[in-house]
Design a protein around this motif. Structure first.
Motif, short mmCIF file in Angstrom:
data_model
loop_
_atom_site.label_atom_id
_atom_site.label_comp_id
_atom_site.label_asym_id
_atom_site.label_seq_id
_atom_site.Cartn_x
_atom_site.Cartn_y
_atom_site.Cartn_z
N ASP A 186 1.49 -1.28 2.21
CA ASP A 186 2.08 -2.03 3.33
C ASP A 186 3.60 -2.06 3.26
O ASP A 186 4.28 -1.93 4.28
CB ASP A 186 1.52 -3.46 3.38
CG ASP A 186 0.06 -3.51 3.79
OD1 ASP A 186 -0.40 -2.55 4.44
OD2 ASP A 186 -0.61 -4.51 3.46
N CYS A 240 4.84 1.48 4.17
CA CYS A 240 4.66 1.73 5.61
C CYS A 240 5.69 0.95 6.44
O CYS A 240 6.27 1.49 7.39
CB CYS A 240 3.25 1.36 6.06
SG CYS A 240 1.99 2.50 5.49
N ALA A 241 5.90 -0.31 6.07
CA ALA A 241 6.87 -1.13 6.80
C ALA A 241 8.27 -0.55 6.70
O ALA A 241 9.01 -0.45 7.70
CB ALA A 241 6.85 -2.57 6.26
N GLY A 251 8.45 2.67 8.73
CA GLY A 251 8.22 2.56 10.17
C GLY A 251 6.95 3.29 10.61
O GLY A 251 6.84 3.71 11.75
N LYS A 252 6.02 3.44 9.68
CA LYS A 252 4.74 4.08 9.99
C LYS A 252 3.68 3.01 10.13
O LYS A 252 3.70 1.99 9.45
CB LYS A 252 4.33 5.07 8.88
CG LYS A 252 5.33 6.18 8.63
CD LYS A 252 5.38 7.13 9.80
CE LYS A 252 6.38 8.25 9.54
NZ LYS A 252 6.53 9.13 10.67
N ILE A 253 2.73 3.28 11.01
CA ILE A 253 1.70 2.28 11.32
C ILE A 253 0.72 2.07 10.18
O ILE A 253 0.23 0.97 9.97
CB ILE A 253 0.99 2.64 12.63
CG1 ILE A 253 0.19 1.46 13.14
CG2 ILE A 253 0.12 3.85 12.48
CD1 ILE A 253 -0.17 1.56 14.60
N ASN A 254 0.43 3.14 9.44
CA ASN A 254 -0.50 3.03 8.30
C ASN A 254 -0.27 4.18 7.33
O ASN A 254 0.53 5.08 7.59
CB ASN A 254 -1.96 2.99 8.79
CG ASN A 254 -2.33 4.22 9.61
OD1 ASN A 254 -1.78 5.30 9.43
ND2 ASN A 254 -3.27 4.05 10.53
N GLU A 288 -2.23 6.57 6.55
CA GLU A 288 -2.68 7.87 7.07
C GLU A 288 -1.53 8.57 7.80
O GLU A 288 -1.31 9.77 7.59
CB GLU A 288 -3.87 7.67 8.01
CG GLU A 288 -4.47 8.98 8.49
CD GLU A 288 -5.69 8.77 9.38
OE1 GLU A 288 -5.93 9.65 10.21
OE2 GLU A 288 -6.38 7.75 9.23
N ALA A 289 -0.80 7.84 8.61
CA ALA A 289 0.34 8.42 9.33
C ALA A 289 1.44 8.83 8.37
O ALA A 289 2.06 9.89 8.52
CB ALA A 289 0.86 7.42 10.35
#
Length: 134
Positions: free
Chosen positions: A92, A95-96, A99-102, A104-105
């Motif tokens: 988390d 990702c934060a 700037g990625k949603i999760n 996997e991205a």
């Protein structure tokens, strides 16, 4: 006699065409490698393999470079977060920051960047090998 001159010109153009020159160059370089005792078969096979990689256009090169830079940025970001927190960042947190949603991205962006880098390297090796064989 006039037909013969025209015929010779046609043959000369065919032999001097860009595709004919490239084909001769490839055949000659393969023959040179095959005859050389100091060039291992694995290198000959690799040289043939890189010629199966398609060339990249300038536009593709920019796109591949962008993907590669994004992967590098994400990997550096992870290292910076490690230094900041003194531990591995959580998914988390990473990702934060990215700037990625999760994850996997995030992983997809890194995988795309690695694949893009490999494609650029293979394309450049093809160019280098061609220049060496001029």
């Amino acid at each position: 006699s006039l037909r013969m001159v025209a015929s010779r010109r046609q043959v000369s153009r065919m032999v001097r065409s860009k595709s004919a020159k490239l084909k001769r160059r490839q055949v000659n370089s393969e023959a040179m490698y095959r005859k050389s005792a100091s060039v291992p078969d694995s290198l000959v096979d690799y040289a043939q393999e890189i010629h199966s990689v398609s060339r990249v256009t300038p536009k593709e090169e920019i796109e591949l470079g962008t993907k590669t830079q994004e992967a590098i940025r994400l990997q550096r970001m992870y290292e910076d977060l490690q230094a900041k927190y003194g531990r591995d960042p959580t998914d988390d947190e990473w990702c934060a920051e990215a700037g990625k949603i999760n994850m996997e991205a995030l992983r997809q962006a890194i995988d795309d960047g690695i694949e893009a880098k490999n494609q650029l390297v293979a394309s450049n090796l093809r160019m280098v090998q061609r220049v060496v064989n001029l």
